[in-house]
Design a protein around this motif. Structure first.
Motif, PDB file in Angstrom:
ATOM      1  N   LYS A  78       1.020  -1.155   0.074  1.00 52.19           N
ATOM      2  CA  LYS A  78      -0.192   0.089  -0.074  1.00 52.19           C
ATOM      3  C   LYS A  78       0.897   1.274  -0.141  1.00 52.19           C
ATOM      4  O   LYS A  78       0.636   2.290   0.574  1.00 52.19           O
ATOM      5  CB  LYS A  78      -0.905  -0.135   1.145  1.00 52.19           C
ATOM      6  N   LYS A  79       2.173   1.352  -0.486  1.00 56.50           N
ATOM      7  CA  LYS A  79       3.006   2.409  -0.680  1.00 56.50           C
ATOM      8  C   LYS A  79       2.853   2.788  -2.047  1.00 56.50           C
ATOM      9  O   LYS A  79       3.180   2.168  -3.047  1.00 56.50           O
ATOM     10  CB  LYS A  79       4.309   1.989  -0.202  1.00 56.50           C
ATOM     11  N   LYS A  80       2.333   4.151  -2.155  1.00 53.86           N
ATOM     12  CA  LYS A  80       2.572   4.930  -3.399  1.00 53.86           C
ATOM     13  C   LYS A  80       3.667   5.383  -3.867  1.00 53.86           C
ATOM     14  O   LYS A  80       4.643   5.891  -3.036  1.00 53.86           O
ATOM     15  CB  LYS A  80       1.504   6.176  -3.138  1.00 53.86           C
ATOM     16  N   LYS A  81       4.368   4.693  -5.001  1.00 54.77           N
ATOM     17  CA  LYS A  81       5.318   5.006  -5.524  1.00 54.77           C
ATOM     18  C   LYS A  81       5.514   5.693  -6.662  1.00 54.77           C
ATOM     19  O   LYS A  81       6.750   5.759  -7.463  1.00 54.77           O
ATOM     20  CB  LYS A  81       6.303   3.592  -5.749  1.00 54.77           C
ATOM     21  N   THR A  82       4.567   6.371  -7.184  1.00 56.33           N
ATOM     22  CA  THR A  82       4.684   7.231  -8.433  1.00 56.33           C
ATOM     23  C   THR A  82       3.434   8.382  -8.444  1.00 56.33           C
ATOM     24  O   THR A  82       2.288   8.121  -7.740  1.00 56.33           O
ATOM     25  CB  THR A  82       4.505   6.424  -9.704  1.00 56.33           C
ATOM     26  N   ARG A  83       3.839   9.527  -8.737  1.00 59.86           N
ATOM     27  CA  ARG A  83       2.944  10.714  -8.706  1.00 59.86           C
ATOM     28  C   ARG A  83       2.239  10.849 -10.036  1.00 59.86           C
ATOM     29  O   ARG A  83       1.187  11.362 -10.011  1.00 59.86           O
ATOM     30  CB  ARG A  83       3.769  11.790  -8.209  1.00 59.86           C
ATOM     31  N   VAL A  84       3.070  10.522 -11.074  1.00 61.93           N
ATOM     32  CA  VAL A  84       2.606  11.074 -12.407  1.00 61.93           C
ATOM     33  C   VAL A  84       2.190  10.001 -13.227  1.00 61.93           C
ATOM     34  O   VAL A  84       1.460  10.005 -14.388  1.00 61.93           O
ATOM     35  CB  VAL A  84       3.745  11.961 -13.154  1.00 61.93           C
ATOM     36  N   ILE A  85       2.449   8.513 -13.002  1.00 62.18           N
ATOM     37  CA  ILE A  85       1.870   7.643 -13.676  1.00 62.18           C
ATOM     38  C   ILE A  85       0.523   6.988 -13.420  1.00 62.18           C
ATOM     39  O   ILE A  85       0.321   6.828 -11.932  1.00 62.18           O
ATOM     40  CB  ILE A  85       2.927   6.594 -13.712  1.00 62.18           C
ATOM     41  N   LEU A  86      -0.512   7.229 -14.206  1.00 66.12           N
ATOM     42  CA  LEU A  86      -1.687   6.647 -13.826  1.00 66.12           C
ATOM     43  C   LEU A  86      -1.957   5.032 -13.900  1.00 66.12           C
ATOM     44  O   LEU A  86      -2.230   4.444 -13.036  1.00 66.12           O
ATOM     45  CB  LEU A  86      -2.883   7.358 -14.668  1.00 66.12           C
ATOM     46  N   ARG A  87      -1.822   4.603 -14.892  1.00 68.45           N
ATOM     47  CA  ARG A  87      -1.867   3.150 -15.364  1.00 68.45           C
ATOM     48  C   ARG A  87      -0.418   2.517 -15.932  1.00 68.45           C
ATOM     49  O   ARG A  87       0.209   3.297 -16.748  1.00 68.45           O
ATOM     50  CB  ARG A  87      -2.985   2.882 -16.097  1.00 68.45           C
ATOM     51  N   MET A  88      -0.329   1.399 -15.521  1.00 65.52           N
ATOM     52  CA  MET A  88       1.060   0.629 -16.422  1.00 65.52           C
ATOM     53  C   MET A  88       0.527  -0.519 -17.020  1.00 65.52           C
ATOM     54  O   MET A  88      -0.075  -1.412 -16.361  1.00 65.52           O
ATOM     55  CB  MET A  88       1.931   0.413 -15.313  1.00 65.52           C
ATOM     56  N   LEU A  89       0.404  -0.674 -18.277  1.00 67.51           N
ATOM     57  CA  LEU A  89       0.053  -1.755 -19.009  1.00 67.51           C
ATOM     58  C   LEU A  89       0.902  -2.640 -19.766  1.00 67.51           C
ATOM     59  O   LEU A  89       1.657  -2.023 -20.408  1.00 67.51           O
ATOM     60  CB  LEU A  89      -1.351  -1.531 -20.004  1.00 67.51           C
ATOM     61  N   PRO A  90       0.944  -3.892 -19.714  1.00 68.54           N
ATOM     62  CA  PRO A  90       2.102  -4.528 -20.534  1.00 68.54           C
ATOM     63  C   PRO A  90       1.655  -4.953 -21.835  1.00 68.54           C
ATOM     64  O   PRO A  90       0.281  -4.978 -22.131  1.00 68.54           O
ATOM     65  CB  PRO A  90       2.234  -5.841 -19.870  1.00 68.54           C
ATOM     66  N   ILE A  91       2.303  -4.604 -22.875  1.00 66.65           N
ATOM     67  CA  ILE A  91       1.885  -4.730 -24.261  1.00 66.65           C
ATOM     68  C   ILE A  91       2.757  -6.101 -24.884  1.00 66.65           C
ATOM     69  O   ILE A  91       3.972  -6.134 -25.041  1.00 66.65           O
ATOM     70  CB  ILE A  91       2.144  -3.705 -25.174  1.00 66.65           C
ATOM     71  N   SER A  92       2.181  -7.226 -25.077  1.00 68.53           N
ATOM     72  CA  SER A  92       2.921  -8.311 -25.743  1.00 68.53           C
ATOM     73  C   SER A  92       2.818  -8.514 -27.147  1.00 68.53           C
ATOM     74  O   SER A  92       3.558  -9.452 -27.760  1.00 68.53           O
ATOM     75  CB  SER A  92       2.137  -9.661 -25.116  1.00 68.53           C
ATOM     76  N   GLY A  93       1.921  -7.840 -27.570  1.00 67.61           N
ATOM     77  CA  GLY A  93       1.712  -8.227 -29.333  1.00 67.61           C
ATOM     78  C   GLY A  93       1.073  -6.867 -29.971  1.00 67.61           C
ATOM     79  O   GLY A  93       0.481  -6.297 -29.110  1.00 67.61           O
ATOM     80  N   THR A  94       1.629  -6.757 -31.133  1.00 70.06           N
ATOM     81  CA  THR A  94       0.998  -5.524 -32.020  1.00 70.06           C
ATOM     82  C   THR A  94       0.713  -6.019 -33.188  1.00 70.06           C
ATOM     83  O   THR A  94       1.409  -6.775 -33.890  1.00 70.06           O
ATOM     84  CB  THR A  94       2.199  -4.411 -31.928  1.00 70.06           C
ATOM     85  N   CYS A  95      -0.268  -5.410 -33.799  1.00 70.86           N
ATOM     86  CA  CYS A  95      -0.532  -5.601 -35.282  1.00 70.86           C
ATOM     87  C   CYS A  95      -1.391  -4.373 -35.791  1.00 70.86           C
ATOM     88  O   CYS A  95      -1.439  -3.336 -35.124  1.00 70.86           O
ATOM     89  CB  CYS A  95      -1.528  -6.808 -35.443  1.00 70.86           C
ATOM     90  N   LYS A  96      -1.786  -4.424 -37.143  1.00 69.96           N
ATOM     91  CA  LYS A  96      -2.227  -3.229 -37.575  1.00 69.96           C
ATOM     92  C   LYS A  96      -3.797  -3.064 -37.116  1.00 69.96           C
ATOM     93  O   LYS A  96      -4.489  -4.061 -36.889  1.00 69.96           O
ATOM     94  CB  LYS A  96      -2.234  -3.256 -39.337  1.00 69.96           C
ATOM     95  N   ALA A  97      -4.215  -1.785 -36.812  1.00 70.94           N
ATOM     96  CA  ALA A  97      -5.640  -1.589 -36.308  1.00 70.94           C
ATOM     97  C   ALA A  97      -6.738  -1.715 -37.308  1.00 70.94           C
ATOM     98  O   ALA A  97      -7.398  -0.807 -37.369  1.00 70.94           O
ATOM     99  CB  ALA A  97      -5.527  -0.437 -35.617  1.00 70.94           C
ATOM    100  N   PHE A  98      -6.733  -2.958 -38.049  1.00 73.56           N
ATOM    101  CA  PHE A  98      -7.946  -3.058 -38.869  1.00 73.56           C
ATOM    102  C   PHE A  98      -8.387  -4.685 -38.458  1.00 73.56           C
ATOM    103  O   PHE A  98      -7.553  -5.363 -38.092  1.00 73.56           O
ATOM    104  CB  PHE A  98      -7.431  -3.174 -40.383  1.00 73.56           C
TER     105      PHE A  98
END
Length: 253
Positions: A78-98
């Motif tokens: 329950k220790k806050k370790k950042t002031r400016v980062i709201l969310r942190m999401l991992p990205i495992s793959g990418t492709c074209k947005a179609f």
């Protein structure tokens, strides 16, 4: 050969010039090292092209494991370790947005989690930035169909799923990941995950009390009722805007 003798002043002057030359070389080396370091950091920290979104590249560790470890630690301490980062999401793959590209890519991308004999309950969360040609309903429907085709025992659970499929559309790129404990870790929100259960109980109790009070007071006429609804809607919208936390999203790849 003639012997040339320098005076003490000339010797001191040449020594001073040598020191200045050495200082110039050292300064040039420091400058070059600084430029190389800045260039490297710029390559590792990539701008996404969307406001308040930054990519961070990982090396030697899977982004899901890294982000899950960070959130697990913050949830436990329950220790806050950042002031400016709201969310942190991992990205495992990418492709074209179609849609066709996404369907083709996810048929193999989902296999480690959902292809028989693997199975699990799941939900799909979708967010688009700087993109207007994709349909949220269509994306969720198509991806859920692909998960079901990999194993009929995969079931949708919107309350407490084993896996959450994260779909982040940024311009013409689709970023994908499959994460665990999405509900437990407050949608991977670093500001919310450190809050205690007592704070949540107080917030929920306060919201419930306000809702009950608003139901008790009823306007006498239709005109008053219409006016009351408009005021409530305005207050609701204002409350949603004020409650919107300020910060940046970090996508870890």
């Amino acid at each position: 050969m003639p012997c040339v003798k320098f005076s003490d002043h000339e010797e001191r002057l040449s020594g001073s010039e040598r020191e200045e030359d050495e200082d110039d070389v050292e300064a040039a080396l420091k400058k070059e090292v600084g430029q190389i370091r800045a260039s490297t950091e710029q390559k590792l920290r990539r701008e996404s092209g969307a406001n308040n979104v930054v990519f961070i590249r990982t090396r030697g560790i899977e982004p899901e494991s890294l982000v899950h470890h960070i959130l697990k630690d913050m949830h436990a301490t329950k220790k806050k370790k950042t002031r400016v980062i709201l969310r942190m999401l991992p990205i495992s793959g990418t492709c074209k947005a179609f849609m066709e590209d996404m369907k083709k890519y996810t048929e193999t991308f989902f296999e480690p989690w959902f292809k028989a004999p693997n199975k699990g309950t799941f939900q799909i969360v979708y967010k688009a930035r700087n993109n207007s040609h994709m349909s949220r309903e269509e994306v969720i429907k198509e991806l859920a169909g692909i998960v079901g085709s990999l194993n009929p025992e995969n079931k949708v659970d919107l309350n407490n799923p084993q896996y959450t499929i994260v779909v982040e559309i940024i311009k013409s790129v689709c970023c994908l990941s499959v994460v665990r404990d999405y509900v437990l870790f407050r949608k991977y929100n670093l500001q919310e995950v450190v809050k205690s259960n007592k704070e949540d109980t107080q917030q929920n109790s306060s919201s419930l009390t306000e809702e009950q009070n608003s139901k008790v007071v009823k306007p006498e006429t239709e005109e008053e009722e219409k006016s009351s609804k408009e005021v409530k809607q305005e207050n609701k919208n204002q409350g949603e805007i004020e409650a919107e936390p300020k910060g940046n999203d970090v996508l870890t790849v």
